[in-house]
Each structure stands twice: as structure tokens, then as C-alpha cells.
Design an enzyme around this catalytic site. Sequence first.
Site, short mmCIF file in Angstrom:
data_model
loop_
_atom_site.label_atom_id
_atom_site.label_comp_id
_atom_site.label_asym_id
_atom_site.label_seq_id
_atom_site.Cartn_x
_atom_site.Cartn_y
_atom_site.Cartn_z
N TYR A 188 19.96 4.42 14.67
CA TYR A 188 20.32 5.38 15.45
C TYR A 188 18.94 5.90 16.21
O TYR A 188 18.19 5.71 15.83
CB TYR A 188 21.29 6.34 14.92
CG TYR A 188 22.62 5.80 14.31
CD1 TYR A 188 23.44 4.54 14.94
CD2 TYR A 188 22.99 6.05 12.90
CE1 TYR A 188 24.30 4.14 14.32
CE2 TYR A 188 24.01 5.50 12.43
CZ TYR A 188 24.78 4.76 12.91
OH TYR A 188 25.78 4.00 12.47
N ARG A 236 18.32 13.26 7.43
CA ARG A 236 18.57 12.19 6.96
C ARG A 236 17.92 11.12 7.47
O ARG A 236 17.93 10.89 8.55
CB ARG A 236 20.19 11.96 7.02
CG ARG A 236 20.65 10.79 6.23
CD ARG A 236 22.42 10.93 5.89
NE ARG A 236 22.58 10.48 4.84
CZ ARG A 236 23.68 9.46 4.55
NH1 ARG A 236 24.37 9.36 5.72
NH2 ARG A 236 24.11 9.32 3.38
N ASP A 278 21.84 -0.53 2.66
CA ASP A 278 22.31 0.85 2.03
C ASP A 278 23.18 1.01 1.07
O ASP A 278 23.31 1.62 0.04
CB ASP A 278 22.32 1.94 3.26
CG ASP A 278 22.39 3.27 3.13
OD1 ASP A 278 21.47 3.82 2.47
OD2 ASP A 278 23.40 4.01 3.25
N ARG A 333 30.27 6.25 -2.35
CA ARG A 333 31.30 5.19 -3.14
C ARG A 333 31.72 5.84 -4.53
O ARG A 333 32.82 5.68 -4.85
CB ARG A 333 30.78 3.80 -3.43
CG ARG A 333 30.44 3.04 -1.87
CD ARG A 333 30.01 1.81 -2.03
NE ARG A 333 28.47 1.99 -2.22
CZ ARG A 333 27.61 0.89 -2.61
NH1 ARG A 333 28.09 -0.42 -2.66
NH2 ARG A 333 26.32 0.97 -2.75
N CYS A 359 32.46 -3.00 -4.60
CA CYS A 359 33.15 -4.23 -4.00
C CYS A 359 33.01 -4.11 -2.14
O CYS A 359 32.99 -4.94 -1.54
CB CYS A 359 34.57 -4.52 -4.24
SG CYS A 359 35.56 -3.08 -3.88
N CYS A 362 35.99 -0.25 0.83
CA CYS A 362 35.76 1.16 1.46
C CYS A 362 34.88 0.96 2.77
O CYS A 362 35.42 1.47 3.75
CB CYS A 362 35.20 2.26 0.64
SG CYS A 362 33.70 1.54 -0.05
FE1 SF4 Z 1 33.74 1.31 -4.74
FE2 SF4 Z 1 34.56 -0.71 -4.13
FE3 SF4 Z 1 36.02 1.65 -4.02
FE4 SF4 Z 1 34.22 1.20 -2.45
S1 SF4 Z 1 36.26 0.31 -2.49
S2 SF4 Z 1 34.27 3.17 -3.73
S3 SF4 Z 1 32.94 -0.15 -3.63
S4 SF4 Z 1 35.54 0.72 -5.67
#
Ligand code: SF4
Length: 727
Positions: A188, A236, A278, A333, A359, A362
Amino acid sequence: MERNATAALKRQPRYDILFEPVRIGPVTAPNRFYAVPHASGMTNTMPHMRAGLRGTKAEGGWGVVCTGYVSIHPSADDSPLPYATLWDDNDIRSHALMTDAVHAHGALAGIELWHGGGSVSNKTSRLPPLSPSGLSWMATHVGFMGNQRSRAMDKADIQNLLRWQAEAARKAKRAGFDIVYVYAGMGYLPYEFLLPEWNLRTDEYGGPVRNRVRLVRELIEVTKDAVGDTCAVALRISLEELRSRPGTDAVSEAHEVVALLADAPDLWDVKMDSSPTDCAPSRFTPEGSHEPVIDFVKRITSKPVVGVGRFTSPDAMVSQIKRGVLDLIGAARPSIADPFLPRKIAEGRESDIRECIGCNICISSWHDSVPVRCTQNPTIGEEWRRDWHPEHFARSASTANVLIVGGGPAGLECALTLGRRGCQVSLAEAHGEFGGRLRFEKSLPGLVTWGRVLDWRMRELAKLDHVTLFAGNRLSVDDVLGLEYQRIVIATGARWTRMLYSTLELPVGVLDGANVFTPDDVAAGARIEGPIVVFDYDNYYMGGALAEHLARSGAAVSYVTPAGHASAWTIMTNEQPQVHRALAQAGISLHTLSRVVAFEPPELVIANLFSGAEQRLACRSLVMVGARLPHSELYDALLARQPEWAAAGIEAVDRIGDALAPGAIAHAVYSAHRYAREFDQDPHAPLYKRDAPIVASEPRIYAAGFEASDEALPLHAALLQNEALLR
Ligand code: SF4
Ligand code: ADP
């Protein structure tokens, strides 16, 4: 009814350090748990959902809870990605809902003010993007591509930028935020000034590090001038690239940048430079992967430092603090997977933490521009809309005994949630072990952490006396009709098919043959003779992971896909670059934009999707990773015998998870959770509350210079008096 419910649990003294308050400039964080900025996918169009999500984290014990990225001006327009805005009074009201929700639980609220510079295309505002020297980010994936390039900023643009930042900071203060960010990361605008590849300027903002850092320093200064009396100012910053460059006066340019700005911000929030490093997927990167890049910062600054690393273990957190790496444990996460992580540690229940599996589903929701979703936590994003609390479960109004058939992610989640609602539940699984698809999938290269989906549910189920688990029980339709349950839930999963698709992406029939296999066959231990071709048009992880798995057995493996990349959809989960690397390292040959046209062992014919040019590959075994269909035999058989239900005492037979509609594990868990939450609900009940943007003031007409808004407007507390009308 929960076992051990009465046993008094206490916080482990070795975790006391995590609950120490930390002073951040003029404010104090009540503990060291810091929910760092991450996109919620909700933007300002779903402000109540957003406030519900962030407020729940504060309730779960996070001492600081931040927004995602918030644009300070229409020239920072990341559409169609779901960014938030702080441009006008409606935006202030929208964010005030969140600060209110966070403060209600004694936490601090942080806001990540953001300008995207040359990395955005301004697809909605249609303003020319701004950058230090007219160089733009050149994305190679269609979802992120744009064809509007940036223009080089002149001195007046820099002054405008500083003014926009200061104005946004004042608006943030009026919205009730305690920590206001300057964001110099992830490609950015301020980050672009830090790197000489982007910044070719010959004025006082370009050239040596002390010049490239000037804009960031000025942004910190104007933010402090605007709000620093009562709000902390955080920086940040992405340090990965800078750390890799030798400095003139220090080990690296990152050391020089940190030294030049050492005590300028009240807080350092340190991170990597690109989303795949990241928010690295667990498949390829372990917990704590940022440490080698950011470990030096605390040695240079006297200000507190926050960083992330997918930390879910309190011991790893304590170690970060004791070893002087971090002062505050940052989490995006882990705070999504378990918003109550800090509270569980505080109450001595750390074994109850629902650990993130890495995974990146999100992250995919951000790329999809939709509200955040999570494999582990089906309630994320649903706190306000569906009134789902991650830890509270209303007692079921129905007293029906429930039989769930199938102990995969869906069956386990359904049993747990119904059990928590007080239902009598039996869960029958055909296999000797619970886990469904994950029994095999967690053994694939890199996927061991995904086993947490099972581990956590099995641990929590063991606490419920009224939920009984029966492994090694394959139930037939006669069994189900003879067992005297009132509610039957079919969670029997899905199977992979050998369905082929045309160039128009239409299903055109099944490719049969003794040497044609699916992932189910591989999971069942079928002998797969080399050379092997994996034909992947599922496009998520299975094709790539299976190719790697088969290559480990020593066979020659080729990977063929009609898509442009291997595991094409994994661009959404930050996995794709590493998938390609892993396939190359395993010696797997890659054939993209291709479909299978004929298979006569020992040869497979593939054709280019567009030219039709054919190629012959050596192939004794073809593994097709394509369409999945539900295992619906038991469900269909039960429906066929519906006239017998009443005599058997059966009130309803329902399907959940892959048995209803095949998807990712996240879909199965969500489907099961929703079923269990709505178990006793009228099937015609409304779906959910629909959120709407706040429009308490007239739409604002922007003056050319985006002048400051009317400072005479009421401050936060007064604003909130009107909020009751808006809810
Ligand atoms: Fe963790 Fe997967 Fe949930 Fe994202 S979607 S917070 S990576 S368990
Ligand atoms: P989901 O992702 O929807 O949970 P999975 O395929 O992971 O689906 O899990 C389905 C589970 O259902 C598998 O473990 C399978 O062994 C089990 N199963 C399938 N049919 C039966 C049956 N008739 N009786 C008991 N268990 C079954």
C-alpha cells in the site's frame, strides 16, 4: 449435564504474564491479547454485523480489537474487494457501532486507516490511483487485475495525503477509537515509499532510507497532532522485503527503518509483505513463521510491539513475550477460529480452545468480497445476523431423541451443537474411527493440522453425557427404522465421481475403466500403478495434495487441469504459489488448459482447451479429481419408506453437510451448525436479519479537495444517543 462442569478451574500461573496490562501511548490495553486488523468482508454496508463480530471478540477477552482496512479517501478504493471507509459522517456512525460494542467489554478499539496507493484500481471512484513514482502493482491473477495505472504524486498530493490521514484520524476519534493506525504495509501507499523499486523519486521523499521513510514519519506526526492526546498512534509495517536488503549503517534496511522511526509511534505492529507470507497456510508454513523477520524490532524501540504467527498455544505466546520478541500477542485467524481464546486461558480451560487449522477459508471470503467465514467457527459473522453466540446455546424446545448417521465434520458438529442445546443424541459412524473425509485427508502432505477439526469436536463431545458415539456402526434403512429415534439426521457425506466435462463445462458422462480412480479409491488403499495422471477439475486442494501424495510413493506423476493454474481456486486461500512450488519439487509435470479426451492404458490423450492440440502422456492409472455427489442411498431409502415412519416413531429425516450439498469442510460444518441451531425452529421462520448501511445524514457531496467535514458535529457520546434509533 457437562462432565467436569463443577470442577473449579483456575488460570495456570505460568499464563499470568498474558494478562498483564500494557501501556500504549495515552491508553492502556487490559491484557496482551490483541485482535489485529483483518478484513471482515462486511464493509460499511453491514455495520451491525461488523459490530457484532468485533464486540464478540472483546467479550471473548481480547484486550484490543481492531477493524479491517479503512480507506481515508476515495482515491483509496479497493473495490470489488470489501474495504471499509471513513469518509463522512455516516461512516463515523457506522464505525461507532463497533467501538461501542468493543468498549462494552472493557477492550480498546483500534482502526487501521489505509491508503492503497498504486495497488488499487479505484474501480468505483474512477480517480487515477496515486503512487510515489507512477508505478502500479501488476497482479497476475484475474480476480486482482485492473488496467487503470497510477500517477506519480507531486508535493501537493503528498500534502493532501497527510491532510486526509489527519482528517480520518479525527473522524476515528469521534467514532470512539482508542488506537489509530498509520499503515505502511502489504504494497500500500506508504509502503511503496519505503521500497526503492516503487519509489524512484529524486526529491526528499526518495533515495536513501532516511528519505524513503520521511512520508511514514510525517503520517505518524500528523496523526499524533490530530488525535495523539487521547488516542494511541500505531504503525503497521511490513518488514520482510526490507529485512532481506543489507543496510548501509545496519544489518538490514528494516533495522534502519525501525531505528529511524524507533519511538515515533506509540505501538509497532509488524508483519510480512504479501498475503501468502503474512497469512501463510498451515499446509506449507508452521506457526510462528514471522519471528525470523520481526524478532529484532523490540531491541531497537522502547515502544510495545505486536505481531502475529497463528498462535493458538498459550505456551507459545508466553515464550514470545519472555524471549523478548513481542509485547502483545497479535491474532487474526486464531481470534476468528475462537473469539473466546483469551477467556478460555483466563479460566484455566485452554484445552477448550478451538484452534485455527490454517486453511485460510477466512482469507477466501475477503477475496470473494463476502462476510468472513471459517472452517472451525461457523458462528463467525453470524453474531448479529443470526444471533449465534460462539459459546452460548439456547436449550432446545424439542425433546426429540436424535440419531445422526455419519461421523464426519458435519455429523460431529451437529452432535456437539445439539448436545450443547441439551438434546439426547446418538451418532453412528460406519468406520471404526470418526472423522469422515478427514480420516484420509489429514494424512495428505501438509494437512495434519486440519485434524484439529476432529480433535476439538471429539474432545468437547467427550464432555457431554447425553451424546453417545457409536463407531463401527454402518446403519441400514432397516436399522434406522428399528431404532426408535424421532429425528434422523443423515450426514453420510459425498463421493467423488468419474464425471467428465465438455469444453463448454457441461457434464458429458462418466469415464469408466479398471484403471480410472477417484480420491475415494486412493483413500481406501487401492493399488495405483505408475505412471499416474491426476486430472483435476475440482480446483481446490485435493488434486494438488493427492498428486504430491502419490509422487511420494515413487511413481511418476503428471498433473492435468483445464484451469490456468494447478489447484486454481487455492489463489483464494493463499496456497497457490506454494502448490506450484511443491509440485515442481516433487518432480510432477504440469499440464494446464487441458482436458482428457481418451484413455487407453498405458497412454492418456489430453487436448488443449482452445487449440485442440493433442498430447500423449504415459499413464497406467488415471486419478480423477472432479465432481462430487452426495452419498444419498440411505436418505433415498428412508424417503421411499416414509409410510413406515409414524409406526417407527420418526418425525423427520433431514440431511446435512456433504450429504445435502457437497462442499468444502467449512460448508459441511456450517450446514451442520445451522441445522442444530434451527433444530426446534419453525421451518418457515425468517432466514436472518438483513443488515443495512447507516444513512443518518444526507449523502455527502465531495469537494474537489475532499475538505474536512464539519467539525462542529457532535462527538462520539452524543452521536451514540442517536444510535438507538438506528438499530
Ligand atoms: Fe483458521 Fe481456517 Fe478459520 Fe481461517 S478459516 S480462522 S485459517 S480455521
Ligand atoms: P461431511 O463432510 O458432510 O461430514 P464426510 O464424508 O466427511 O461428510 O463424512 C461422512 C461419514 O458418514 C463418513 O465417515 C462415512 O463413513 C459415514 N457414513 C456413510 N454412510 C453411513 C452409514 N450408512 N452409517 C454410518 N455411517 C455412515
